[in-house]
Design a protein around this motif. Structure first.
Motif, PDB file in Angstrom:
ATOM      1  N   TRP A  68      16.401 -36.742 -62.830  1.00 25.04           N
ATOM      2  CA  TRP A  68      16.325 -38.188 -63.063  1.00 25.04           C
ATOM      3  C   TRP A  68      14.890 -38.641 -63.283  1.00 25.04           C
ATOM      4  O   TRP A  68      14.623 -39.527 -64.084  1.00 25.04           O
ATOM      5  N   LEU A  69      13.951 -38.009 -62.606  1.00 22.61           N
ATOM      6  CA  LEU A  69      12.546 -38.386 -62.749  1.00 22.61           C
ATOM      7  C   LEU A  69      12.007 -37.987 -64.128  1.00 22.61           C
ATOM      8  O   LEU A  69      11.279 -38.747 -64.757  1.00 22.61           O
ATOM      9  N   VAL A  70      12.383 -36.817 -64.605  1.00 24.73           N
ATOM     10  CA  VAL A  70      11.943 -36.375 -65.936  1.00 24.73           C
ATOM     11  C   VAL A  70      12.504 -37.319 -66.999  1.00 24.73           C
ATOM     12  O   VAL A  70      11.782 -37.708 -67.928  1.00 24.73           O
ATOM     13  N   ARG A  71      13.758 -37.709 -66.838  1.00 23.66           N
ATOM     14  CA  ARG A  71      14.349 -38.641 -67.808  1.00 23.66           C
ATOM     15  C   ARG A  71      13.620 -39.983 -67.804  1.00 23.66           C
ATOM     16  O   ARG A  71      13.367 -40.560 -68.861  1.00 23.66           O
ATOM     17  N   ILE A  72      13.275 -40.484 -66.633  1.00 22.62           N
ATOM     18  CA  ILE A  72      12.542 -41.759 -66.543  1.00 22.62           C
ATOM     19  C   ILE A  72      11.174 -41.629 -67.209  1.00 22.62           C
ATOM     20  O   ILE A  72      10.734 -42.526 -67.935  1.00 22.62           O
ATOM     21  N   ILE A  73      10.495 -40.513 -66.992  1.00 20.65           N
ATOM     22  CA  ILE A  73       9.177 -40.303 -67.607  1.00 20.65           C
ATOM     23  C   ILE A  73       9.290 -40.270 -69.123  1.00 20.65           C
ATOM     24  O   ILE A  73       8.478 -40.887 -69.827  1.00 20.65           O
ATOM     25  N   VAL A  74      10.290 -39.572 -69.646  1.00 17.53           N
ATOM     26  CA  VAL A  74      10.451 -39.477 -71.095  1.00 17.53           C
ATOM     27  C   VAL A  74      10.786 -40.841 -71.693  1.00 17.53           C
ATOM     28  O   VAL A  74      10.193 -41.253 -72.704  1.00 17.53           O
ATOM     29  N   VAL A  75      11.707 -41.564 -71.096  1.00 17.30           N
ATOM     30  CA  VAL A  75      12.078 -42.886 -71.622  1.00 17.30           C
ATOM     31  C   VAL A  75      10.887 -43.840 -71.548  1.00 17.30           C
ATOM     32  O   VAL A  75      10.624 -44.593 -72.494  1.00 17.30           O
ATOM     33  N   THR A  76      10.154 -43.805 -70.446  1.00 17.17           N
ATOM     34  CA  THR A  76       8.967 -44.655 -70.315  1.00 17.17           C
ATOM     35  C   THR A  76       7.929 -44.301 -71.369  1.00 17.17           C
ATOM     36  O   THR A  76       7.305 -45.186 -71.961  1.00 17.17           O
ATOM     37  N   ALA A  77       7.733 -43.026 -71.607  1.00 18.29           N
ATOM     38  CA  ALA A  77       6.767 -42.600 -72.623  1.00 18.29           C
ATOM     39  C   ALA A  77       7.191 -43.069 -74.007  1.00 18.29           C
ATOM     40  O   ALA A  77       6.347 -43.503 -74.802  1.00 18.29           O
ATOM     41  N   VAL A  78       8.476 -43.007 -74.297  1.00 17.01           N
ATOM     42  CA  VAL A  78       8.962 -43.460 -75.602  1.00 17.01           C
ATOM     43  C   VAL A  78       8.758 -44.958 -75.752  1.00 17.01           C
ATOM     44  O   VAL A  78       8.301 -45.434 -76.797  1.00 17.01           O
ATOM     45  N   LEU A  79       9.054 -45.719 -74.721  1.00 21.98           N
ATOM     46  CA  LEU A  79       8.973 -47.176 -74.817  1.00 21.98           C
ATOM     47  C   LEU A  79       7.550 -47.719 -74.768  1.00 21.98           C
ATOM     48  O   LEU A  79       7.236 -48.699 -75.438  1.00 21.98           O
ATOM     49  N   LEU A  80       6.692 -47.092 -73.962  1.00 22.09           N
ATOM     50  CA  LEU A  80       5.373 -47.675 -73.724  1.00 22.09           C
ATOM     51  C   LEU A  80       4.210 -46.967 -74.404  1.00 22.09           C
ATOM     52  O   LEU A  80       3.192 -47.592 -74.680  1.00 22.09           O
ATOM     53  N   ALA A  81       4.336 -45.686 -74.652  1.00 19.99           N
ATOM     54  CA  ALA A  81       3.152 -44.937 -75.059  1.00 19.99           C
ATOM     55  C   ALA A  81       3.164 -44.480 -76.505  1.00 19.99           C
ATOM     56  O   ALA A  81       2.283 -43.739 -76.908  1.00 19.99           O
TER      57      ALA A  81
END
Length: 133
Positions: free
Chosen positions: A32-45
Motif C-alpha cells: 500500500w505504501l509503494v502504491r501511495i508513493i507512485v500515485v503521489t509521484a504521478v500527481l505531484l512530481a
C-alpha cells in the motif's frame, strides 16, 4: 530474505501490471505504501515521466514465476515469522506475530502431551517388550 534479490513484476498481487508489487518485494516495503508513493509521484512530481517509467517497467521487468508465489504461501506457516519493526516494512505486526507464535506453541504443546501420554501408557510398555523378543 534471500541473499540474491531480483526485481520482478508480481501480477498476482498487482492491480494493473504488478510493478508496484514487484517494487514492494524488492525494497521490503508494504504494498500500500509503494502504491501511495507512485500515485503521489504521478500527481505531484511530473505525471508523464512516471507514467512512462511505469509502462517501461511493465514491459522490461520479467514476471514473478507462479511457483515462487505458491512456495511463499506454503512457507508462511513453516518459516520463521518476519516481524516488522517500522510501519513501512513488510511483515507481520508484533502483536500478530506473537499471537501466531502462541498458536504454534499451543499446537506443539498438544502434540507433546499426546506423545507423553503414549510413552507412559501400558500399550507402549507392552509394545516395547514384544519388540525385545
Amino acid at each position: 530474505m534471500s541473499a540474491k534479490r531480483e526485481l520482478l513484476r508480481d501480477p498476482a498481487r498487482g492491480k494493473i501490471a504488478g510493478v508496484c508489487a514487484g517494487l514492494s518485494d524488492y525494497f521490503n516495503m508494504e504494498l500500500w505504501l509503494v502504491r501511495i508513493i507512485v500515485v503521489t509521484a504521478v500527481l505531484l512530481a511530473g505525471g508523464p515521466l512516471f507514467v512512462v517509467a511505469y509502462i517501461a517497467a511493465w514491459f522490461i521487468l520479467d514476471k514473478k514465476p507462479a511457483n515462487a508465489q505458491s512456495k511463499t504461501d506454503a512457507a508462511k506457516h513453516e518459516d520463521p515469522l518476519e516481524v516488522k519493526f517500522k510501519v513501512w516494512q513488510k511483515g507481520e505486526p508484533p502483536r500478530r506475530a506473537l499471537q501466531d507464535l502462541k498458536d504454534r506453541l499451543g499446537r506443539v504443546d498438544i502434540r507433546l502431551q499426546d506423545m507423553e501420554r503414549y510413552v507412559t501408557s501400558t500399550e507402549f510398555t507392552v509394545s516395547r517388550e514384544i519388540n525385545k523378543l
